[in-house]
Write a protein that holds these residues in place. Structure first.
Motif, PDB file in Angstrom:
ATOM      1  N   VAL A  56       0.354  -1.255   0.029  1.00  0.00           N
ATOM      2  CA  VAL A  56      -0.462  -0.109  -0.275  1.00  0.00           C
ATOM      3  C   VAL A  56       1.139   1.264  -0.310  1.00  0.00           C
ATOM      4  CG1 VAL A  56      -1.933   1.309   1.096  1.00  0.00           C
ATOM      5  CG2 VAL A  56      -1.469  -0.823   1.191  1.00  0.00           C
ATOM      6  N   ARG A  57       0.575   2.535  -1.014  1.00  0.00           N
ATOM      7  CA  ARG A  57       0.938   3.226  -1.089  1.00  0.00           C
ATOM      8  C   ARG A  57       0.328   4.250  -0.989  1.00  0.00           C
ATOM      9  NH1 ARG A  57       6.447   4.150  -3.995  1.00  0.00           N
ATOM     10  NH2 ARG A  57       5.271   5.498  -4.431  1.00  0.00           N
ATOM     11  N   GLY A  58       0.595   5.293   0.401  1.00  0.00           N
ATOM     12  CA  GLY A  58       0.232   6.505   0.487  1.00  0.00           C
ATOM     13  C   GLY A  58      -0.727   6.352   1.486  1.00  0.00           C
ATOM     14  N   ARG A  59      -1.387   7.585   1.973  1.00  0.00           N
ATOM     15  CA  ARG A  59      -2.009   7.054   3.670  1.00  0.00           C
ATOM     16  C   ARG A  59      -3.155   6.743   3.475  1.00  0.00           C
ATOM     17  NH1 ARG A  59      -2.760  12.613   7.021  1.00  0.00           N
ATOM     18  NH2 ARG A  59      -3.715  13.045   6.078  1.00  0.00           N
ATOM     19  N   LEU A  60      -3.716   5.615   3.974  1.00  0.00           N
ATOM     20  CA  LEU A  60      -5.325   4.791   4.026  1.00  0.00           C
ATOM     21  C   LEU A  60      -6.158   5.333   4.781  1.00  0.00           C
ATOM     22  CD1 LEU A  60      -5.464   1.247   2.359  1.00  0.00           C
ATOM     23  CD2 LEU A  60      -6.169   2.306   4.295  1.00  0.00           C
ATOM     24  N   ALA A  61      -7.733   5.769   4.488  1.00  0.00           N
ATOM     25  CA  ALA A  61      -8.477   6.654   5.882  1.00  0.00           C
ATOM     26  C   ALA A  61      -9.610   5.085   5.244  1.00  0.00           C
ATOM     27  CB  ALA A  61      -8.345   7.379   5.990  1.00  0.00           C
ATOM     28  N   PRO A  62     -10.151   4.973   6.576  1.00  0.00           N
ATOM     29  CA  PRO A  62     -11.404   4.192   6.190  1.00  0.00           C
ATOM     30  C   PRO A  62     -12.442   4.689   6.352  1.00  0.00           C
ATOM     31  CG  PRO A  62     -10.693   3.565   8.491  1.00  0.00           C
ATOM     32  CD  PRO A  62      -9.733   4.805   7.878  1.00  0.00           C
ATOM     33  N   LEU A  63     -13.872   5.130   6.211  1.00  0.00           N
ATOM     34  CA  LEU A  63     -15.253   6.102   6.215  1.00  0.00           C
ATOM     35  C   LEU A  63     -15.489   4.844   7.144  1.00  0.00           C
ATOM     36  CD1 LEU A  63     -15.366   8.374   4.931  1.00  0.00           C
ATOM     37  CD2 LEU A  63     -16.208   7.431   3.131  1.00  0.00           C
ATOM     38  N   ILE A  64     -15.856   5.361   7.728  1.00  0.00           N
ATOM     39  CA  ILE A  64     -16.689   4.677   9.106  1.00  0.00           C
ATOM     40  C   ILE A  64     -18.046   6.072   9.413  1.00  0.00           C
ATOM     41  CG2 ILE A  64     -16.872   3.815  11.273  1.00  0.00           C
ATOM     42  CD1 ILE A  64     -13.939   3.563  11.093  1.00  0.00           C
ATOM     43  N   ALA A  65     -19.091   4.812   8.998  1.00  0.00           N
ATOM     44  CA  ALA A  65     -20.189   5.579   9.513  1.00  0.00           C
ATOM     45  C   ALA A  65     -20.212   6.484  10.653  1.00  0.00           C
ATOM     46  CB  ALA A  65     -21.325   5.168   9.318  1.00  0.00           C
ATOM     47  N   LEU A  66     -20.225   5.764  11.897  1.00  0.00           N
ATOM     48  CA  LEU A  66     -20.026   6.344  13.544  1.00  0.00           C
ATOM     49  C   LEU A  66     -18.352   6.150  13.410  1.00  0.00           C
ATOM     50  CD1 LEU A  66     -23.614   3.907  14.262  1.00  0.00           C
ATOM     51  CD2 LEU A  66     -23.120   5.989  14.599  1.00  0.00           C
ATOM     52  N   GLY A  67     -17.818   7.644  13.892  1.00  0.00           N
ATOM     53  CA  GLY A  67     -17.106   7.304  13.855  1.00  0.00           C
ATOM     54  C   GLY A  67     -16.417   6.670  15.163  1.00  0.00           C
ATOM     55  N   ALA A  68     -14.594   6.434  15.152  1.00  0.00           N
ATOM     56  CA  ALA A  68     -14.631   5.799  15.660  1.00  0.00           C
ATOM     57  C   ALA A  68     -13.817   6.864  16.943  1.00  0.00           C
ATOM     58  CB  ALA A  68     -13.096   4.772  15.024  1.00  0.00           C
ATOM     59  N   GLY A  69     -14.190   5.934  17.792  1.00  0.00           N
ATOM     60  CA  GLY A  69     -13.569   6.626  18.820  1.00  0.00           C
ATOM     61  C   GLY A  69     -14.100   8.368  19.580  1.00  0.00           C
ATOM     62  N   PHE A  70     -15.539   7.811  18.837  1.00  0.00           N
ATOM     63  CA  PHE A  70     -16.602   9.281  19.586  1.00  0.00           C
ATOM     64  C   PHE A  70     -16.491   8.593  21.431  1.00  0.00           C
ATOM     65  CE2 PHE A  70     -18.948  10.909  15.886  1.00  0.00           C
ATOM     66  CZ  PHE A  70     -17.999  11.072  15.659  1.00  0.00           C
ATOM     67  N   ASN A  71     -16.832   9.425  21.967  1.00  0.00           N
ATOM     68  CA  ASN A  71     -17.346   9.226  23.092  1.00  0.00           C
ATOM     69  C   ASN A  71     -18.455   9.744  23.886  1.00  0.00           C
ATOM     70  OD1 ASN A  71     -17.898   9.169  26.164  1.00  0.00           O
ATOM     71  ND2 ASN A  71     -15.099   9.632  26.344  1.00  0.00           N
ATOM     72  N   PRO A  72     -19.736   9.155  23.370  1.00  0.00           N
ATOM     73  CA  PRO A  72     -21.041   9.986  23.682  1.00  0.00           C
ATOM     74  C   PRO A  72     -21.385  11.463  25.455  1.00  0.00           C
ATOM     75  CG  PRO A  72     -21.507   8.324  24.717  1.00  0.00           C
ATOM     76  CD  PRO A  72     -20.023   8.169  24.055  1.00  0.00           C
ATOM     77  N   ILE A  73     -20.260  10.522  26.215  1.00  0.00           N
ATOM     78  CA  ILE A  73     -20.738  12.087  26.888  1.00  0.00           C
ATOM     79  C   ILE A  73     -20.209  12.781  26.844  1.00  0.00           C
ATOM     80  CG2 ILE A  73     -19.345  12.322  29.584  1.00  0.00           C
ATOM     81  CD1 ILE A  73     -19.739   9.791  29.899  1.00  0.00           C
ATOM     82  N   LEU A  74     -18.943  13.182  25.471  1.00  0.00           N
ATOM     83  CA  LEU A  74     -17.835  14.654  25.085  1.00  0.00           C
ATOM     84  C   LEU A  74     -19.030  15.567  24.179  1.00  0.00           C
ATOM     85  CD1 LEU A  74     -14.972  13.363  25.136  1.00  0.00           C
ATOM     86  CD2 LEU A  74     -15.663  14.310  26.725  1.00  0.00           C
ATOM     87  N   THR A  75     -18.529  16.491  23.844  1.00  0.00           N
ATOM     88  CA  THR A  75     -19.923  17.246  22.926  1.00  0.00           C
ATOM     89  C   THR A  75     -19.040  17.181  21.829  1.00  0.00           C
ATOM     90  OG1 THR A  75     -18.111  18.630  23.153  1.00  0.00           O
ATOM     91  CG2 THR A  75     -19.385  19.350  24.466  1.00  0.00           C
ATOM     92  N   GLY A  76     -19.841  17.674  20.736  1.00  0.00           N
ATOM     93  CA  GLY A  76     -19.335  17.665  19.161  1.00  0.00           C
ATOM     94  C   GLY A  76     -17.359  17.618  18.589  1.00  0.00           C
ATOM     95  N   ARG A  77     -17.467  18.911  19.377  1.00  0.00           N
ATOM     96  CA  ARG A  77     -16.838  20.037  18.901  1.00  0.00           C
ATOM     97  C   ARG A  77     -14.990  19.197  19.748  1.00  0.00           C
ATOM     98  NH1 ARG A  77     -15.194  25.307  18.500  1.00  0.00           N
ATOM     99  NH2 ARG A  77     -17.484  26.054  19.367  1.00  0.00           N
TER     100      ARG A  77
END
Lengths: 446, 288
Positions: A108-129
């Motif tokens: 794999v050459r270059g940066r690879l990112a997955p597009l995930i519907a529900l963000g990885a590492g979203f913490n529900p207690i914290l704000t959107g920001r």
């Protein structure tokens, strides 16, 4: 000016290869306990630098991916189709470097990112920001770049008024939009999109597709996984088709999708003979009316194996009544087995203002279909014979097949039709339209 | 326009082979990942710390409550002669509170990597980011939580008028070793902890038992089988040295302290390699 120059230099002249997959296989184990144990064993072997002999199966294992090879060039969009469990997600995880292949190699050459519907590492207690910062950092963006893109992300996700509220107060659509917006603004060289375009409302989906098209123009390569063939068809020139870990086909999307759809429709064909003869019930168990057989006839009243799309057909039920019964009710609940096993029809004779009077003895109920609008594939029908609340007999699954000689590619059903051209020499039909329009305006005025 | 800034395309190759067969590549990657994970670790730490007390009424007070409760309980038990605690260098309640704060920091350091990796499972299974960041973020959190406990400790020192010596400036060195030792144990167990729930359960029990083998509520015993066990416990020299440096200034077990410290650093480095090797296999076994 300088930026323009670097642009032409760094944007590689013609399609550099970003991903090369060579003979990749991966095995899995369905038994959880065994699977965990194999995991520990593999770790231990790897830690001692030993060879895992990963190319042979251990008891209980199967090939989730079997000898897959393909490549992906810059600015290219590759579709990945296949039924559930075909190995699509496994392939994406190997490409991301999350898990190791068991044979072969991936470059794999270059940066690879997955597009995930529900963000990885979203913490529900914290704000959107706060979550935007955490999520984009996980996707590999330094803080300075997150700050630059912050406004764009919020605007794209359309959550500016809720940005300082905890994510647990968001609707699922808002959370999905936020996750998507974060991922799409990371701007990697390669984007892996796994079924995520299925979330959000239609307008947001459209926006995502536009954005993806822009990125593609800028040279981002995609791998797109979807169950919905038309999404792949719209976005990808090339596709690969996986089935139970094997590469069935690779090439132009049009052809691959056609093959995939055909396979989907014909799955389970062998078990649908079109004629189902039911075991005779002893009289003691009978409730007065029994079904004996279910089958189809063509328009010449000949028994056929399968009705033809677009042709007339009769759905026939042979019954036996111990006494004459007036006003019986027949009901068919039909599911399309070749697709996602969705119910496609629910027909009740009582709703059709017909009165069916069963005579004593053996008789045949026929439902005439002036045109069979089913597309090809295998169906299952649940058949009821009732009178009011009283149920006489029930067939849980009458499997039948529909054959097709007309072109119904990418259609959900067959629409019977005929075509004409009407000349309008005196402008009569145009006047008709004008009159109709005036009428509409008058009605609204009232 | 930043998108078009010249950026050399990094190349990654994934094969079934063990990375241990390419030590040079392994060490370079470890070094780069460590550098790359600093910023992410900071983000994750900020995220976790801000979330820590948000759904709690007592909030930061939770850092103080356990040592206070421990001290109250053991002081009462000691005065009633229910337990024999031996002689301590500083007033007993202060001894217990200070030691409990240190012990808790150690337990936090052990539990941190295990819970963090388990909690990050969905993230680990979907995004390839430097895995070191999870551990680093947790270590940062442990230091942060200790800093809060420090308020209590300073309070104790003033309340009981405990004399301090210049050696207190060396106490952080010993403290760092205590935390690093905990992190080493926790990181070693974390991949296994994702696979088997037994690890988390067993760890709670083990740390409970471990507490009794560590001079937290009693002074270091001199003799007997129990004394030997306490002496063999690697936490003993680390915790005792930290305490002694902060109070009396006389280090009673410098040799065992340095032996344990050395082993800790070597162990941590080896664990780091093992952790990197193990994670792909662990992710393979958990669904995304």
């Amino acid at each position: 000016m300088k930026l323009q120059e670097t642009k032409t230099i760094t944007k590689p002249t013609e399609s550099e290869t970003l991903i090369t997959v060579e003979n990749v296989s991966k095995k899995f184990c369905r038994d959880l306990k065994k699977s965990l144990f194999y995991g520990v064993k593999d770790i231990c072997t790897d830690l001692t630098g030993g060879r895992r002999r990963s190319d042979t199966l251990r008891t209980g294992e199967f090939w989730a991916l079997d000898n897959i090879s393909f490549d992906l060039k810059q600015g290219e969009a590759l579709g990945l189709v296949g039924a559930n469990g075909a190995g699509k997600s496994t392939l994406l995880r190997i490409l991301s470097g999350l898990i190791k292949p068991d044979t072969g190699s991936v470059k794999v050459r270059g940066r690879l990112a997955p597009l995930i519907a529900l963000g990885a590492g979203f913490n529900p207690i914290l704000t959107g920001r706060e979550n935007i910062y955490a999520n984009m950092a996980i996707l590999g963006l330094p803080t300075q770049q997150i700050e630059e893109k912050f406004e764009d992300v919020v605007e794209f996700a359309e959550i500016s008024e809720a940005i300082d509220a905890p994510v647990q107060t968001y609707s699922s659509g808002m959370a999905a939009r936020l996750g998507f917006a974060c991922a799409i603004h990371v701007e990697p060289e390669i984007l892996l999109i796994d079924e995520v375009l299925a979330v959000g409302d239609v307008r947001f989906k459209l926006k995502c597709h536009q954005r993806l098209a822009e990125l593609k123009k800028q040279g981002t390569a995609f791998i797109l996984v979807s169950h919905t063939p038309y999404i792949v068809l719209n976005a990808c020139e090339r596709s690969i088709y996986l089935n139970q870990g094997k590469l069935i086909g690779a090439g132009e999307t049009e052809q691959i999708i056609q093959k995939y759809e055909q396979d989907l429709r014909l799955s389970g064909e062998g078990t649908a003979t079109g004629l189902t003869i039911l075991p005779q019930k002893p009289e003691a168990e009978s409730l007065g009316l029994d079904m004996l057989a279910l089958f189809f006839r063509n328009q010449d009243q000949e028994i056929v194996e399968a009705p033809q799309t677009g042709e007339p057909a009769y759905l026939c039920i042979k019954c036996k009544a111990h006494e004459a019964i007036a006003d019986i009710d027949l009901r068919f609940k039909i599911n399309y087995l070749s697709g996602e096993n969705k119910q496609v029809l629910d027909i009740m004779s009582v709703n059709d203002n017909t009165s069916l009077n069963a005579p004593e003895g053996i008789f045949e109920v026929q439902m005439y279909m002036p045109c069979c609008t089913f597309i090809e594939g295998v169906y299952t029908a649940k058949v009821y014979v009732k009178k009011g609340m009283l149920s006489f007999d029930l067939v849980p699954s009458f499997r039948f097949r529909v054959d097709c000689k007309v072109n119904i590619s990418r259609c959900a059903f067959y629409q019977p039709r005929s075509w004409h051209i009407l000349a309008d020499e005196k402008g009569q039909s145009w006047q008709e339209i004008e009159r109709y329009k005036e009428n509409l305006i008058l009605q609204k005025g009232e | 326009m930043t998108k078009f800034a010249p950026r050399p395309l990094a190349q990654n190759i994934y094969t079934p082979e063990s990375i241990l067969r390419h030590p040079k590549r392994l060490f370079t990657r470890m070094w780069y990942d460590l550098l790359a994970s600093r910023e992410l670790a900071w983000r994750l730490m900020v995220r976790d710390i801000s979330a820590q007390y948000r759904q709690s009424v007592l909030g930061v007070a939770w850092a103080f409550i356990p040592p206070l409760v421990m001290a109250a309980g053991f002081t009462l038990a000691g005065e009633a002669q229910v337990i024999n605690i031996g002689r301590t260098d500083i007033p007993y309640p202060a001894y217990v509170m200070f030691s409990t704060a240190l012990w808790q920091t150690f337990v936090d350091a052990v539990n941190g990597p295990v819970t963090a990796v388990t909690k990050a499972k969905p993230m680990l299974a979907r995004v390839n980011f430097p895995r070191e960041a999870i551990i680093l973020a947790k270590v940062g959190e442990v230091f942060f939580n200790f800093a809060i406990k420090l308020i209590l400790i300073i309070g104790i020192f003033i309340w009981y008028r405990i004399a301090i010596t210049w050696t207190i400036i060396l106490a952080p060195v010993a403290l760092i070793h205590l935390i690093v030792f905990g992190t080493f144990i926790g990181t070693l167990l974390s991949p296994l902890g994702v696979l088997y729930d037994d690890v988390a359960r067993g760890l709670t029990m083990a740390t409970g038992f471990w507490l009794f083998l560590t001079p937290v509520v009693y002074s270091v015993p001199e003799s007997g089988l129990f004394g030997a066990l306490v002496q063999l416990n690697p936490v003993t020299p680390l915790l005792v040295t930290t305490r002694e440096l902060a109070t009396t200034g006389i280090v009673s077990e410098p040799v065992s302290f340095w032996i344990v410290s050395l082993l800790t650093w070597i162990g941590l480095f080896l664990t780091w390699i093992a952790f990197r090797i193990a994670i792909p296999y662990v992710i393979e076994r958990v669904s995304s």
